[in-house]
Motif scaffolding. Structure first.
Motif, short mmCIF file in Angstrom:
data_model
loop_
_atom_site.label_atom_id
_atom_site.label_comp_id
_atom_site.label_asym_id
_atom_site.label_seq_id
_atom_site.Cartn_x
_atom_site.Cartn_y
_atom_site.Cartn_z
N SER A 1 -69.50 43.04 5.94
CA SER A 1 -70.46 42.74 4.87
C SER A 1 -70.54 43.89 3.88
O SER A 1 -70.64 43.68 2.67
N PHE A 2 -70.50 45.13 4.38
CA PHE A 2 -70.48 46.29 3.50
C PHE A 2 -69.24 46.27 2.60
O PHE A 2 -69.31 46.56 1.40
N ILE A 3 -68.11 45.93 3.19
CA ILE A 3 -66.87 45.88 2.42
C ILE A 3 -66.97 44.84 1.30
O ILE A 3 -66.60 45.09 0.15
N LEU A 4 -67.50 43.67 1.63
CA LEU A 4 -67.66 42.61 0.62
C LEU A 4 -68.65 43.05 -0.46
O LEU A 4 -68.44 42.78 -1.66
N LEU A 5 -69.71 43.71 -0.04
CA LEU A 5 -70.76 44.11 -0.96
C LEU A 5 -70.20 44.98 -2.09
O LEU A 5 -70.50 44.78 -3.27
N TYR A 6 -69.36 45.94 -1.73
CA TYR A 6 -68.87 46.88 -2.72
C TYR A 6 -67.50 46.51 -3.27
O TYR A 6 -67.05 47.07 -4.27
N ALA A 7 -66.84 45.56 -2.62
CA ALA A 7 -65.59 45.04 -3.19
C ALA A 7 -65.89 44.16 -4.40
O ALA A 7 -65.23 44.25 -5.44
N PHE A 8 -66.90 43.29 -4.27
CA PHE A 8 -67.28 42.43 -5.40
C PHE A 8 -68.13 43.19 -6.42
O PHE A 8 -67.97 42.99 -7.63
N ASN A 9 -69.06 44.04 -5.91
CA ASN A 9 -69.88 44.89 -6.80
C ASN A 9 -70.58 44.06 -7.88
O ASN A 9 -70.55 44.41 -9.06
N LYS A 10 -71.22 42.97 -7.45
CA LYS A 10 -71.91 42.08 -8.37
C LYS A 10 -73.37 41.96 -7.99
O LYS A 10 -73.72 41.96 -6.80
N THR A 11 -74.22 41.82 -9.01
CA THR A 11 -75.66 41.71 -8.77
C THR A 11 -76.03 40.53 -7.88
O THR A 11 -76.86 40.68 -6.98
N PRO A 12 -75.46 39.32 -8.10
CA PRO A 12 -75.81 38.20 -7.19
C PRO A 12 -75.47 38.48 -5.73
O PRO A 12 -76.21 38.05 -4.84
N VAL A 13 -74.37 39.19 -5.48
CA VAL A 13 -74.00 39.53 -4.10
C VAL A 13 -75.01 40.51 -3.51
O VAL A 13 -75.42 40.38 -2.35
N PHE A 14 -75.42 41.51 -4.30
CA PHE A 14 -76.43 42.46 -3.84
C PHE A 14 -77.73 41.74 -3.49
O PHE A 14 -78.34 41.99 -2.45
#
Length: 237
Positions: A28-41
């Motif tokens: 989940s951390f990897i996805l969070l910063y791989a996409f680096n998008k406000t909706p994902v955050f």
């Protein structure tokens, strides 16, 4: 009453258990910063806050409050000093947007970390890391550092309780004097406790290798659903 992390972890309800929980948070951390998008955050913050509330109840907010004392003033500064189109008072539009994005990014990361802390014990975490081929000496150092921190905190709680019962923090002068005495006592007592810990480990035939905990995995479907939602938000939104 002093509540330790071990007690919180033991009493927490878990939708996802075992090593899969550790891999779930890491991915989940990897996805969070791989996409680096406000909706994902935002989605990660909502999901992992809900999971933490399910696990530990309102203790989650008690732990989240501590870093907020440092984060909220920093967000205010970001909103003020960022140049851009004037919005209201001292704030610019770009400053507010940057502060809001920083808020979501920071608290989404914190929600992931707190969820992992609340639901995963150190032996479970180290076991999962060893399965990822992390060097044995790194796992051993992490285990010893964590145990040492727990010893420090336990000793600090005892000393603070003793000082408060003797009105050691009644005024500013006594506060400074008591804090200095606690600092000195912490140093001496922590060395003694660390030596006793070493003797206890040797008495139990500690060979320099951390034993691996083997437990059942649970909630793989829940983990896959959350991972899919984060991926979908990163791709579509």
């Amino acid at each position: 009453m002093h509540e330790t992390l071990e007690e919180i972890q033991a009493d927490s309800r878990k939708l996802i258990e075992g090593q899969v929980n550790v891999y779930f948070v890491i991915f989940s951390f990897i996805l969070l910063y791989a996409f680096n998008k406000t909706p994902v955050f935002l989605l990660a913050f909502l999901i992992f806050s809900a999971l933490s509330l399910y696990s530990t109840g309102f203790s989650y907010f008690r732990f989240l409050r501590v870093p907020s004392y440092f984060i909220v003033p920093a967000l205010f500064v970001i909103a003020v000093i960022t140049p851009g189109e004037h919005l209201v008072w001292l704030f610019s539009r770009e400053g507010v947007e940057t502060a809001f994005r920083t808020f979501l990014r920071t608290y989404s990361s914190l929600s992931l970390m707190f969820y992992l802390i609340f639901t995963t014990s150190i032996p479970e975490l180290l076991s999962a890391l060893k399965k990822l081929r992390l060097p044995d000496f790194v796992v051993e150092m992490m285990s010893l550092i964590y145990r040492s921190i727990q010893i420090f905190l336990d000793e600090l709680f005892r000393l603070e309780t003793s000082a408060e019962s003797r009105l050691g923090f009644a005024n500013r002068k006594s506060f400074v004097r008591t804090a200095a005495l606690i600092g000195y006592s912490m140093f001496v007592k922590s060395l003694d406790r660390a030596e006793k810990l070493d003797m206890a480990m040797e008495a139990r035939c500690y060979s320099g290798k951390v034993p691996v905990v083997s437990g059942r995995n649970k909630g793989t479907v829940h983990a896959l659903v959350v991972i899919s939602l984060l991926t979908l938000a990163g791709v579509v939104l």
